[in-house]
Design a protein around this motif. Structure first.
Motif, mmCIF file in Angstrom:
data_model
loop_
_atom_site.group_PDB
_atom_site.id
_atom_site.type_symbol
_atom_site.label_atom_id
_atom_site.label_comp_id
_atom_site.label_asym_id
_atom_site.label_seq_id
_atom_site.Cartn_x
_atom_site.Cartn_y
_atom_site.Cartn_z
ATOM 1 N N UNK A 99 0.839 -1.204 0.000
ATOM 2 C CA UNK A 99 0.000 0.000 0.000
ATOM 3 C C UNK A 99 0.877 1.260 0.000
ATOM 4 N N UNK A 100 0.352 2.314 -0.621
ATOM 5 C CA UNK A 100 1.124 3.565 -0.686
ATOM 6 C C UNK A 100 0.378 4.688 0.028
ATOM 7 N N UNK A 101 1.082 5.772 0.239
ATOM 8 C CA UNK A 101 0.457 6.996 0.753
ATOM 9 C C UNK A 101 -0.127 6.841 2.134
ATOM 10 N N UNK A 102 0.442 5.914 2.947
ATOM 11 C CA UNK A 102 -0.054 5.753 4.312
ATOM 12 C C UNK A 102 -1.370 5.004 4.365
ATOM 13 N N UNK A 103 -1.797 4.481 3.222
ATOM 14 C CA UNK A 103 -3.088 3.784 3.189
ATOM 15 C C UNK A 103 -2.964 2.371 3.728
ATOM 16 N N UNK A 104 -4.109 1.821 4.157
ATOM 17 C CA UNK A 104 -4.129 0.458 4.677
ATOM 18 C C UNK A 104 -4.141 -0.527 3.513
ATOM 19 N N UNK A 105 -3.708 -1.767 3.769
ATOM 20 C CA UNK A 105 -3.702 -2.771 2.695
ATOM 21 C C UNK A 105 -5.116 -3.047 2.162
ATOM 22 N N UNK A 106 -6.101 -3.008 3.089
ATOM 23 C CA UNK A 106 -7.488 -3.218 2.652
ATOM 24 C C UNK A 106 -8.262 -1.937 2.937
ATOM 25 N N UNK A 107 -8.846 -1.373 1.894
ATOM 26 C CA UNK A 107 -9.567 -0.113 2.077
ATOM 27 C C UNK A 107 -11.027 -0.324 1.728
ATOM 28 N N UNK A 108 -11.891 -0.168 2.730
ATOM 29 C CA UNK A 108 -13.316 -0.351 2.447
ATOM 30 C C UNK A 108 -13.971 1.013 2.267
ATOM 31 N N UNK A 109 -13.621 1.655 1.199
ATOM 32 C CA UNK A 109 -14.116 3.006 0.946
ATOM 33 C C UNK A 109 -14.721 3.046 -0.460
ATOM 34 N N UNK A 110 -15.812 3.782 -0.601
ATOM 35 C CA UNK A 110 -16.524 3.875 -1.865
ATOM 36 C C UNK A 110 -15.603 4.314 -3.013
ATOM 37 N N UNK A 111 -14.916 5.418 -2.794
ATOM 38 C CA UNK A 111 -14.183 5.999 -3.928
ATOM 39 C C UNK A 111 -12.954 5.182 -4.317
ATOM 40 N N UNK A 112 -12.341 4.451 -3.350
ATOM 41 C CA UNK A 112 -11.183 3.647 -3.751
ATOM 42 C C UNK A 112 -11.650 2.477 -4.626
ATOM 43 N N UNK A 113 -12.839 1.984 -4.335
ATOM 44 C CA UNK A 113 -13.418 0.948 -5.185
ATOM 45 C C UNK A 113 -13.598 1.478 -6.602
ATOM 46 N N UNK A 114 -14.073 2.698 -6.668
ATOM 47 C CA UNK A 114 -14.297 3.317 -7.974
ATOM 48 C C UNK A 114 -12.964 3.481 -8.717
ATOM 49 N N UNK A 115 -11.945 3.969 -8.013
ATOM 50 C CA UNK A 115 -10.646 4.187 -8.672
ATOM 51 C C UNK A 115 -10.046 2.854 -9.111
ATOM 52 N N UNK A 116 -10.156 1.826 -8.267
ATOM 53 C CA UNK A 116 -9.624 0.523 -8.652
ATOM 54 C C UNK A 116 -10.351 -0.010 -9.895
ATOM 55 N N UNK A 117 -11.653 0.226 -9.960
ATOM 56 C CA UNK A 117 -12.435 -0.196 -11.129
ATOM 57 C C UNK A 117 -11.936 0.477 -12.401
ATOM 58 N N UNK A 118 -11.669 1.772 -12.294
ATOM 59 C CA UNK A 118 -11.158 2.503 -13.469
ATOM 60 C C UNK A 118 -9.769 2.008 -13.862
ATOM 61 N N UNK A 119 -8.952 1.764 -12.827
ATOM 62 C CA UNK A 119 -7.570 1.346 -13.082
ATOM 63 C C UNK A 119 -7.522 -0.009 -13.783
ATOM 64 N N UNK A 120 -8.292 -0.950 -13.245
ATOM 65 C CA UNK A 120 -8.237 -2.294 -13.821
ATOM 66 C C UNK A 120 -8.802 -2.297 -15.242
ATOM 67 N N UNK A 121 -9.752 -1.439 -15.502
ATOM 68 C CA UNK A 121 -10.307 -1.332 -16.852
ATOM 69 C C UNK A 121 -9.225 -0.881 -17.824
#
Lengths: 449, 430
Positions: free
Chosen positions: B281-303
């Motif tokens: 994980x980067x930026x001080x973030x946790x390995x597992x993030x249960x947040x709406x917007x990170x889900x959205x960003x991961x969706x865009x990234x994987x696409x």
């Protein structure tokens, strides 16, 4: 900090509701032929009871709850979720408008010089006070309309007491109705009772006021002395200069949700029904055809009317202008659409049916707002959680969320700037703003670096 | 044409599907056991309270999916076989994939309490949790909510809207104190009590007792108190929903392990959203993030990656938001419950309203690191930029108005805040 009382209908609320019901009852019994000896006294008691009773109820209800969004149970309440009560209300309201427009004699309007009876007669003393004339159905309607906006406006202010935009906007709505649309025109009519009627509400511009350029109205203004001339000139400046100017700076909200009478009723009496607007793409399509169609229609009809006025002819291409142009518009759009459907269907189609699908003034300002205005609703970066409160409570049926979740500004012709999307947003995502034109439309923020 | 299979139709999976479709014509299948269509689970509370109907939580009209040729399957995935590149469904069907995206989200935690599987014990995460509660709430007089976090307080608000009495058991000495600094946490304690919630701090759940019919009768707390109740809300966090991946060869720990490209140890298999566990994980973030917007960003990234442009996950500077009853909360950058060694803190609180502002800045560099704000809205874009550009604290205080996002005509507090800041720095100098 004040302790919060769990919600209960207590003594004061019951008292308020009873008082309000008493006021309505007095109005209702006149419809069934009950006559009072002292109409002035009974009318005063009735109107005051409605005002005071509803205010007591609203004050007690909202002040004992914490300031904030009050939408609990909206979709469970039969009145506000198209249940039985909603349908009954719609039928009563629709019936009232049908009688008001086309069968005023059932309200007690004296026909062919006969004296008023029933409900209309009850309002005679008040009308007499203003103009020295007996009441008409329009005077009764105007008085009740103003009473409703004022009373339910106060309720609205209490409901949104945490939100200064809503408070200030609603105070302006009440003042605009009470003074500009009701008191001033009635007092002026009294002072100029020798002159024939013309519209004296200074914010009632063409094309909302569809009869502004009709020959009888133009004549009444032209022959209405200097006051008539002032209204004539003001009316033309109003739609040609003031409307585009203010819409450029503030969006159409300056009119639709701040001073307009139709909007005023929608924002106050219509508030409990705002979420019933149709959000589908299909509805948006119908909206665009209808509203711009009606703007086109009234523009063409007005051109025909002006042709008739300046040429002195009462026909156009062999068709009688009144029979084929102005009368059908007044009947279908001015009465059936804006009144019967516009207000009568509040509990079924939401509070802004007329404003969204019919109003040519809204269409005119909408074009300006979409293409050349400083107004927009800004989205706060990536904070949207797509919950849908904004879209649900948009009275204009705009799918606000569709923009917010993409981080896009909302720039839509139909937005009346009521500010409720911003109020109900649980994540602080939406803000009504006026700003620079460039970069107004489209994406504004990317969280990726 | 490739076949892309996405397990899970939440914000992550659906964002991936939509973004892949924007870029090319590959066949896309989205499988969900929870619901036929994508909905916003953050809005379930509003459905229960009568602010919205369930259909309003669905951001797209039902014909959107067919129009965009995204196939939806309302089914459960039993097994994934990476060797065969296939997915086995409960209905017996199996699907062949070229690329697989795992986006199965979370499930509510249960920590092995006696009685945790009784009728009347539930979490609040899935659509089914809402349905369960909608059926049962009429018979509930008192509810006990276990856990002092965001979902717990949402559940409390929901139950209060039905005039149900609520007890909250919070393990910490103050609400959400592992995340919120003491002052903010104390403010929320006060807010909770104002709403007539029986808030029990430093208290844990020991046992849930059976009424004899398999239903909840009462609970026993760590303070040895027995509380009679008909509902126990377990809101002690969530865990990745990945049991079906055991023995699949896809490496899992608490979540599905992924690198910065959201790739698992198996080729052509990706994991995104709540169920993904970042190896680095980067930026001080946790390995597992249960947040709406990170889900959205991961969706865009994987696409992006699947469509030929291999992209790494870049969530940017941390931010989040929540609402506690009527009090909104926003945060940008990092604000820890206890300031780190290099961090200085400035805290302002309104005297008579639930409003506060905390600015965290570097003791030496004097630059802004993060902000916590209650009852005032702040512009994401502005704070994001200030934190990136390391604006110093005086600059932030002087320009606070630029960052204000409250509706027009709202009361401004910038002058008061600056005043307090100036005074406090003078004190520091003396």
């Amino acid at each position: 900090m004040v302790d919060i009382q769990p919600y209960k209908t207590g003594f004061l609320q019951k008292l308020g509701l009873s008082l309000s019901a008493l006021g309505l009852l007095i109005l209702a019994v006149t419809l069934f032929g009950v006559e009072f000896e002292n109409n002035g006294l009974l009318l005063t008691v009735s109107l005051l009871s409605i005002f005071v009773g509803t205010s007591i109820y609203a004050i007690k209800t909202y002040i004992s709850l914490p300031a904030g969004i009050k939408n609990h149970g909206i979709w469970f309440n039969s009145l506000t979720s198209k249940g039985l009560l909603g349908w009954i209300t719609a039928v009563i309201l629709t019936g009232f408008y049908v009688v008001l427009y086309w069968f005023p004699e059932y309200l007690g309007q004296g026909v062919k010089g006969a004296a008023n009876t029933n409900l209309i007669a009850l309002f005679n003393p008040l009308s007499d006070l203003f103009t020295g004339k007996p009441a008409t159905q329009w005077f009764v309607y105007g008085t009740l309309y103003t009473l409703i906006i004022t009373t339910l406006g106060i309720k609205f202010i209490l409901k949104y007491r945490h939100n200064r935009y809503q408070i200030i906007r609603t105070i302006v709505v009440i003042i605009a109705q009470l003074f500009l649309a009701y008191l001033i025109p009635n007092i002026m009519e009294g002072l100029n009772s020798d002159k024939a009627y013309f519209a004296m509400d200074i914010k009632y511009f063409w094309p909302l006021n569809y009869y502004f350029f009709n020959d009888w109205h133009l004549n009444n203004m032209v022959h209405g002395g200097s006051l008539g001339m002032v209204y004539l000139v003001w009316g033309i400046i109003g739609f040609l200069v003031i409307t585009p100017f203010l819409t450029y700076y503030f969006g159409k909200r300056w009119y639709c949700s701040w001073v307009c009478g139709c909007g005023g009723l929608a924002e106050t009496a219509g508030d409990p029904f705002r979420h019933l607007s149709d959000k589908s793409v299909r509805a948006w399509k119908i909206e665009r055809y209808l509203i711009y169609g009606i703007l086109l229609l009234i523009t063409l009809i007005t051109l025909v009317v002006l042709y008739g006025y300046f040429s002195g002819s009462s026909t156009f291409l062999g068709l009688d202008i009144y029979t084929y142009f102005t009368h059908p518009y007044g009947f279908l759009i001015g009465a059936a659409f804006s009144g019967v459907v516009g207000v009568g269907f509040y509990p079924i189609l939401g509070s802004r049916v007329w404003c969204r699908f019919g109003c040519p003034m809204a269409a005119y300002m909408g074009i300006i707002q979409r293409f050349k205005s400083r107004f927009r609703i800004t989205t706060n970066g990536g904070q949207c959680i797509s919950c849908g409160n904004c879209s649900t409570y948009c009275e204009m049926g705009i799918d606000v969320r569709a923009y917010a979740q993409k981080g896009e500004n909302i720039v839509r012709a139909s937005c009346v700037g009521c500010g409720i999307c911003s109020a109900v947003c649980p994540r602080g995502v939406l803000k009504l703003e006026n700003g620079k034109l460039e970069g107004r439309i489209g994406k504004t923020f990317s969280y990726k670096k | 044409m490739k076949h892309i299979v996405i397990i899970g139709n939440g914000i992550s999976g659906i964002t991936a599907a939509r973004n892949i479709r924007k870029k090319n014509d590959n066949r896309i299948t989205v499988i969900s056991e929870e619901s036929p269509f994508f909905f916003s689970r953050t809005a379930l509370m509003y459905v229960f309270m009568g602010h919205m109907k369930f259909e309003h939580t669905q951001p797209y009209e039902n014909d959107f999916w067919e129009k965009n040729k995204i196939d939806l399957l309302h089914d459960t995935v039993l097994k994934v076989d990476p060797n065969q590149k296939s997915v086995l469904l409960k209905t017996g069907k199996s699907l062949q994939y070229d690329d697989l995206i795992i986006a199965t989200g979370s499930k509510s935690n249960k920590f092995g309490w006696p009685g945790q599987d009784l009728d009347g014990v539930q979490g609040l995460y899935h659509k089914q949790d809402l349905e369960k509660l909608t059926k049962s709430y009429k018979t509930i007089k008192r509810a006990v909510i276990v856990g002092g976090g965001l979902i717990g307080i949402e559940l409390a608000e929901m139950l209060l809207s039905k005039n149900i009495e609520v007890t909250m058991l919070v393990r910490e000495k103050s609400f959400w104190n592992g995340v919120l600094p003491n002052e903010e946490s104390a403010m929320i304690n006060e807010l909770i009590k104002l709403h007539h919630i029986d808030l029990q701090l430093n208290t844990e759940l020991i046992e849930i007792k059976d009424s004899g019919t398999g239903k909840v009768k009462s609970i026993v707390t760590s303070k040895n108190e027995e509380i009679e109740c008909q509902l126990v809300g377990l809101t002690v966090g969530v865990t990745p929903n990945i049991d079906f991946l055991k023995d699949s060869g896809i490496e899992i720990e608490r979540g599905v392990l992924v690198n910065e490209f959201l790739e698992t140890n198996v080729a052509n298999v990706y994991a995104i959203g709540d169920c993904a566990q970042h190896r680095t994980p980067t930026g001080g973030r946790k390995p597992i993030e249960q947040v709406w917007y990170t889900g959205r960003i991961m969706g865009e990234t994987v696409a992006n990656s699947i469509c030929g442009n291999r992209s790494d996950y870049q969530p940017g500077i941390w931010f989040n938001s929540a609402k506690f009853f009527d009090v909104e909360y926003q945060t940008y950058g990092w604000v820890w419950a206890k300031p780190k060694e290099n961090e200085a803190t400035f805290f302002w609180k309104s005297k008579n309203e639930f409003k506060s502002l905390r600015l965290i800045y570097d003791k030496i560099g004097n630059h802004i690191l993060g902000v916590n704000v209650f009852g005032i809205r702040l512009r994401h874009e502005v704070f994001d930029q200030w934190i990136q550009e390391k604006k110093n604290i005086e600059y932030v205080i002087d320009n606070l108005k630029t960052a204000n996002f409250d509706p027009e005509f709202f009361k401004h507090h910038e002058a008061e805040i600056k005043n307090q800041f100036d005074k406090s720095t003078v004190c520091n100098l003396i």
